[in-house]
Write a protein that holds these residues in place. Structure first.
Motif, PDB file in Angstrom:
ATOM      1  N   PHE A   1       0.837  -1.193   0.000  1.00 32.90           N
ATOM      2  CA  PHE A   1       0.000   0.000   0.000  1.00 32.90           C
ATOM      3  C   PHE A   1       0.875   1.248   0.000  1.00 32.90           C
ATOM      4  O   PHE A   1       1.799   1.363   0.818  1.00 32.90           O
ATOM      5  CB  PHE A   1      -0.910   0.025   1.227  1.00 32.90           C
ATOM      6  N   THR A   2       0.595   2.146  -0.926  1.00 28.49           N
ATOM      7  CA  THR A   2       1.236   3.459  -0.922  1.00 28.49           C
ATOM      8  C   THR A   2       0.312   4.411  -0.180  1.00 28.49           C
ATOM      9  O   THR A   2      -0.828   4.643  -0.607  1.00 28.49           O
ATOM     10  CB  THR A   2       1.474   3.964  -2.353  1.00 28.49           C
ATOM     11  N   ILE A   3       0.810   4.941   0.931  1.00 24.34           N
ATOM     12  CA  ILE A   3      -0.027   5.746   1.818  1.00 24.34           C
ATOM     13  C   ILE A   3       0.473   7.180   1.901  1.00 24.34           C
ATOM     14  O   ILE A   3       1.683   7.426   2.017  1.00 24.34           O
ATOM     15  CB  ILE A   3      -0.040   5.141   3.232  1.00 24.34           C
ATOM     16  N   VAL A   4      -0.461   8.117   1.826  1.00 17.48           N
ATOM     17  CA  VAL A   4      -0.154   9.529   2.029  1.00 17.48           C
ATOM     18  C   VAL A   4      -0.889   9.982   3.284  1.00 17.48           C
ATOM     19  O   VAL A   4      -2.124   9.896   3.347  1.00 17.48           O
ATOM     20  CB  VAL A   4      -0.597  10.397   0.833  1.00 17.48           C
ATOM     21  N   LEU A   5      -0.140  10.442   4.276  1.00 16.33           N
ATOM     22  CA  LEU A   5      -0.750  10.963   5.498  1.00 16.33           C
ATOM     23  C   LEU A   5      -1.057  12.439   5.271  1.00 16.33           C
ATOM     24  O   LEU A   5      -0.169  13.282   5.291  1.00 16.33           O
ATOM     25  CB  LEU A   5       0.190  10.792   6.691  1.00 16.33           C
ATOM     26  N   LYS A   6      -2.314  12.763   5.027  1.00 23.60           N
ATOM     27  CA  LYS A   6      -2.700  14.124   4.658  1.00 23.60           C
ATOM     28  C   LYS A   6      -2.885  15.026   5.874  1.00 23.60           C
ATOM     29  O   LYS A   6      -2.579  16.217   5.838  1.00 23.60           O
ATOM     30  CB  LYS A   6      -3.972  14.094   3.824  1.00 23.60           C
ATOM     31  N   SER A   7      -3.407  14.448   6.953  1.00 28.46           N
ATOM     32  CA  SER A   7      -3.569  15.204   8.199  1.00 28.46           C
ATOM     33  C   SER A   7      -3.827  14.215   9.321  1.00 28.46           C
ATOM     34  O   SER A   7      -4.135  13.049   9.080  1.00 28.46           O
ATOM     35  CB  SER A   7      -4.725  16.208   8.104  1.00 28.46           C
ATOM     36  N   ALA A   8      -3.699  14.701  10.542  1.00 28.91           N
ATOM     37  CA  ALA A   8      -3.964  13.847  11.699  1.00 28.91           C
ATOM     38  C   ALA A   8      -4.227  14.724  12.911  1.00 28.91           C
ATOM     39  O   ALA A   8      -3.765  15.871  12.980  1.00 28.91           O
ATOM     40  CB  ALA A   8      -2.798  12.908  11.969  1.00 28.91           C
ATOM     41  N   LYS A   9      -4.981  14.180  13.847  1.00 24.85           N
ATOM     42  CA  LYS A   9      -5.233  14.904  15.087  1.00 24.85           C
ATOM     43  C   LYS A   9      -5.144  13.940  16.251  1.00 24.85           C
ATOM     44  O   LYS A   9      -5.359  12.739  16.114  1.00 24.85           O
ATOM     45  CB  LYS A   9      -6.599  15.594  15.054  1.00 24.85           C
ATOM     46  N   ARG A  10      -4.788  14.497  17.394  1.00 24.36           N
ATOM     47  CA  ARG A  10      -4.542  13.688  18.583  1.00 24.36           C
ATOM     48  C   ARG A  10      -5.397  14.221  19.736  1.00 24.36           C
ATOM     49  O   ARG A  10      -5.634  15.435  19.849  1.00 24.36           O
ATOM     50  CB  ARG A  10      -3.065  13.754  18.948  1.00 24.36           C
ATOM     51  N   VAL A  11      -5.850  13.316  20.577  1.00 22.06           N
ATOM     52  CA  VAL A  11      -6.638  13.729  21.742  1.00 22.06           C
ATOM     53  C   VAL A  11      -5.802  14.638  22.626  1.00 22.06           C
ATOM     54  O   VAL A  11      -4.691  14.292  23.032  1.00 22.06           O
ATOM     55  CB  VAL A  11      -7.102  12.502  22.551  1.00 22.06           C
ATOM     56  N   SER A  12      -6.334  15.815  22.881  1.00 27.12           N
ATOM     57  CA  SER A  12      -5.620  16.768  23.740  1.00 27.12           C
ATOM     58  C   SER A  12      -6.282  16.920  25.105  1.00 27.12           C
ATOM     59  O   SER A  12      -5.624  17.249  26.086  1.00 27.12           O
ATOM     60  CB  SER A  12      -5.543  18.141  23.060  1.00 27.12           C
ATOM     61  N   VAL A  13      -7.589  16.687  25.146  1.00 27.34           N
ATOM     62  CA  VAL A  13      -8.308  16.796  26.417  1.00 27.34           C
ATOM     63  C   VAL A  13      -9.279  15.619  26.522  1.00 27.34           C
ATOM     64  O   VAL A  13     -10.107  15.409  25.640  1.00 27.34           O
ATOM     65  CB  VAL A  13      -9.105  18.105  26.516  1.00 27.34           C
ATOM     66  N   THR A  14      -9.139  14.850  27.595  1.00 30.66           N
ATOM     67  CA  THR A  14     -10.069  13.765  27.883  1.00 30.66           C
ATOM     68  C   THR A  14     -10.854  14.138  29.133  1.00 30.66           C
ATOM     69  O   THR A  14     -10.290  14.169  30.230  1.00 30.66           O
ATOM     70  CB  THR A  14      -9.327  12.436  28.112  1.00 30.66           C
ATOM     71  N   PRO A  15     -12.138  14.446  29.000  1.00 32.71           N
ATOM     72  CA  PRO A  15     -12.910  14.914  30.162  1.00 32.71           C
ATOM     73  C   PRO A  15     -13.128  13.813  31.203  1.00 32.71           C
ATOM     74  O   PRO A  15     -13.078  12.619  30.886  1.00 32.71           O
ATOM     75  CB  PRO A  15     -14.234  15.352  29.537  1.00 32.71           C
ATOM     76  N   GLU A  16     -13.363  14.248  32.424  1.00 34.97           N
ATOM     77  CA  GLU A  16     -13.680  13.329  33.509  1.00 34.97           C
ATOM     78  C   GLU A  16     -15.139  13.508  33.911  1.00 34.97           C
ATOM     79  O   GLU A  16     -15.705  14.599  33.781  1.00 34.97           O
ATOM     80  CB  GLU A  16     -12.769  13.596  34.715  1.00 34.97           C
ATOM     81  N   TRP A  17     -15.725  12.435  34.382  1.00 40.36           N
ATOM     82  CA  TRP A  17     -17.118  12.487  34.814  1.00 40.36           C
ATOM     83  C   TRP A  17     -17.184  13.093  36.202  1.00 40.36           C
ATOM     84  O   TRP A  17     -17.030  12.428  37.216  1.00 40.36           O
ATOM     85  CB  TRP A  17     -17.732  11.096  34.803  1.00 40.36           C
ATOM     86  N   ASN A  18     -17.385  14.387  36.267  1.00 40.55           N
ATOM     87  CA  ASN A  18     -17.459  15.085  37.545  1.00 40.55           C
ATOM     88  C   ASN A  18     -18.510  16.186  37.459  1.00 40.55           C
ATOM     89  O   ASN A  18     -19.112  16.426  36.407  1.00 40.55           O
ATOM     90  CB  ASN A  18     -16.091  15.658  37.941  1.00 40.55           C
ATOM     91  N   ASP A  19     -18.734  16.855  38.581  1.00 42.33           N
ATOM     92  CA  ASP A  19     -19.776  17.883  38.637  1.00 42.33           C
ATOM     93  C   ASP A  19     -19.511  19.010  37.646  1.00 42.33           C
ATOM     94  O   ASP A  19     -20.446  19.544  37.033  1.00 42.33           O
ATOM     95  CB  ASP A  19     -19.869  18.458  40.060  1.00 42.33           C
ATOM     96  N   GLU A  20     -18.252  19.369  37.492  1.00 43.70           N
ATOM     97  CA  GLU A  20     -17.895  20.472  36.583  1.00 43.70           C
ATOM     98  C   GLU A  20     -18.291  20.135  35.143  1.00 43.70           C
ATOM     99  O   GLU A  20     -18.867  20.959  34.426  1.00 43.70           O
ATOM    100  CB  GLU A  20     -16.395  20.751  36.659  1.00 43.70           C
ATOM    101  N   TYR A  21     -17.979  18.904  34.729  1.00 39.86           N
ATOM    102  CA  TYR A  21     -18.293  18.509  33.350  1.00 39.86           C
ATOM    103  C   TYR A  21     -19.804  18.437  33.140  1.00 39.86           C
ATOM    104  O   TYR A  21     -20.324  18.870  32.101  1.00 39.86           O
ATOM    105  CB  TYR A  21     -17.664  17.163  33.030  1.00 39.86           C
ATOM    106  N   VAL A  22     -20.518  17.871  34.125  1.00 43.92           N
ATOM    107  CA  VAL A  22     -21.976  17.764  34.019  1.00 43.92           C
ATOM    108  C   VAL A  22     -22.610  19.142  33.898  1.00 43.92           C
ATOM    109  O   VAL A  22     -23.526  19.360  33.095  1.00 43.92           O
ATOM    110  CB  VAL A  22     -22.544  17.016  35.238  1.00 43.92           C
ATOM    111  N   THR A  23     -22.137  20.094  34.692  1.00 45.22           N
ATOM    112  CA  THR A  23     -22.670  21.456  34.650  1.00 45.22           C
ATOM    113  C   THR A  23     -22.472  22.071  33.281  1.00 45.22           C
ATOM    114  O   THR A  23     -23.383  22.695  32.709  1.00 45.22           O
ATOM    115  CB  THR A  23     -21.996  22.332  35.720  1.00 45.22           C
TER     116      THR A  23
END
Length: 420
Positions: A188-210
């Motif tokens: 396979f000849t592959i061209v990586l055109k773009s990519a993104k990475r997780v920068s913020v993983t939220p936590e299940w807490n009162d702040e997120y729910v609000t």
């Protein structure tokens, strides 16, 4: 398989099950629409449908075609609505996924497992010069390491930088779904055109729910209570829909339908197609494909015949059971009470928009449904018990079919099954 890949695969399975459940419920709703015509989507279709279409002679005696059987005192299982901790957690995970934030990879970053990559690729089998069919794609996006590609494909992308082109060598699995490629090597000849990475993983807490609820809920406990309430409402609706379908199936099994008026068939054919097409379009499917995947493989003409038979039995029941058929005054009062639902200012406007035939069938079918529910003998069971009952029933039917296939094939007592 890495832990990440296993986790993503598990999440994908959950989403797949949820989608399947949604689709099945939708399919059940379509069936219930055909039985009791009790939803606004059908009425809206009726309002927009040309009123001058000629389906044939609407005057017929339904009892020339229908012989009613038992419709009272029928035993039906009904699932007790319940919500599990696993279902709540699955919903929480889904909500958390909505809060994940990403950052684009720069030209200096190397792609890694868990990144979402956008690639172009062209695949050529070993010993061949031209790309193989289905082995090329443009702007394909997927999460690296999620298990959606053949082994070695994503691993070849690890370490690549945005804008880079790379050849990778892979081997299709021996059990690959396409036997023509199974066990073969490919480049396979592959061209990586773009990519993104997780920068913020939220936590299940009162702040997120609000934040997630825009301040409507401020604690995880309160929001989890809402989740449970929503899931219970869905489970209740699903249970009711399954109960209605099972009850009607048994009633239909007890009745005999022999033939049909052309008027009913032609009208049902038109309306069934419109209804299913509207639902199928939600999944980008044709009517035939929708029935193939979610209708048990039934073809459209057979589906229409099932609905024709249902309508005829329903009409016979409406005319047989005292108090179901509405008087002219009862009908008029019912329509006037629902004018807002029909976007109409007067009774005359509503009838002109939807036709008296459609509205009368709507109200009388609703009365019939309530009557049949009251007369049914309901046995409540858990979801697990219901599945076991259905499994045993299916095994019994399979055994009966096998037994019939091994027996006398002269068709003794088969009779005319048209319309059954």
């Amino acid at each position: 398989m890495s832990n990440y890949a296993k986790r993503k695969q598990a999440e994908a399975e959950v989403r797949k099950k949820e989608l399947k459940r949604t689709v099945l419920i939708t399919a059940i709703v379509v069936a219930v629409i055909a039985l009791f015509v009790g939803v606004l989507i059908f009425l809206k279709y009726q309002a927009n449908k040309p009123k001058t279409k000629n389906y044939g002679d609407p005057n017929y005696d339904v009892f020339e075609y229908v012989t009613l059987g038992q419709y009272e005192g029928i035993e039906v299982y009904k699932i007790i609505p319940e919500v599990t901790d696993e279902q709540v957690q699955s919903k929480i995970d889904s909500i958390l996924n909505e809060g994940i934030e990403y950052a684009d990879l720069t030209e200096n970053d190397e792609a890694a497992e868990g990144d979402t990559a956008v690639i172009d690729f062209v695949g050529v089998l070993e010993g061949e010069e031209e790309p193989f069919e289905g082995g090329s794609a443009t702007d394909q996006s997927h999460v690296l390491g999620d298990g959606s590609m053949i082994p070695g494909f994503d691993e070849g992308i690890y370490g690549m930088k945005v804008g880079e082109t790379k050849d990778i060598n892979v081997t299709f699995p021996e059990d690959y779904k396409n036997a023509d490629f199974a066990g073969k090597n490919a480049t396979f000849t592959i061209v990586l055109k773009s990519a993104k990475r997780v920068s913020v993983t939220p936590e299940w807490n009162d702040e997120y729910v609000t934040k997630y609820s825009n301040g409507e809920y401020t604690t995880t406990a309160d929001y989890e209570e809402k989740i449970r309430a929503d899931l219970l409402e869905q489970a209740t609706s699903s249970s009711e829909q399954q109960f209605q379908q099972d009850l009607w199936t048994k009633i239909m099994e007890n009745c005999k339908v022999d033939g049909y008026p052309n008027y009913v068939f032609n009208k049902q054919y038109d309306e069934c197609y419109a209804r299913i097409q509207q639902v199928a379009s939600m999944f980008n499917l044709t009517v035939d494909d929708y029935l193939k995947y979610f209708g048990g493989g039934i073809d459209f003409p057979t589906y229409v015949m099932n609905q024709v038979n249902s309508q005829l039995v329903r009409e016979a029941l409406i005319k047989t059971i005292p108090g179901i058929k509405m008087t002219a005054e009862e009908f008029k009062e019912a329509v006037k009470a629902d004018l807002a639902n029909y976007d109409s200012a007067t009774y005359e406007e509503a009838v002109a928009k939807y036709t008296e035939e459609t509205l009368r069938l709507y109200y009388e079918s609703d009365r019939l449904q309530k009557y049949l529910n009251e007369k049914a003998v309901i046995k409540e069971v858990t979801s697990a018990e219901y599945q076991e009952i259905q499994k045993a029933k299916q095994e019994e039917e399979n055994a009966d079919n096998e037994s019939e296939g091994e027996g006398d094939s002269e068709g003794e007592g088969s009779g005319d099954s048209d319309g059954e």
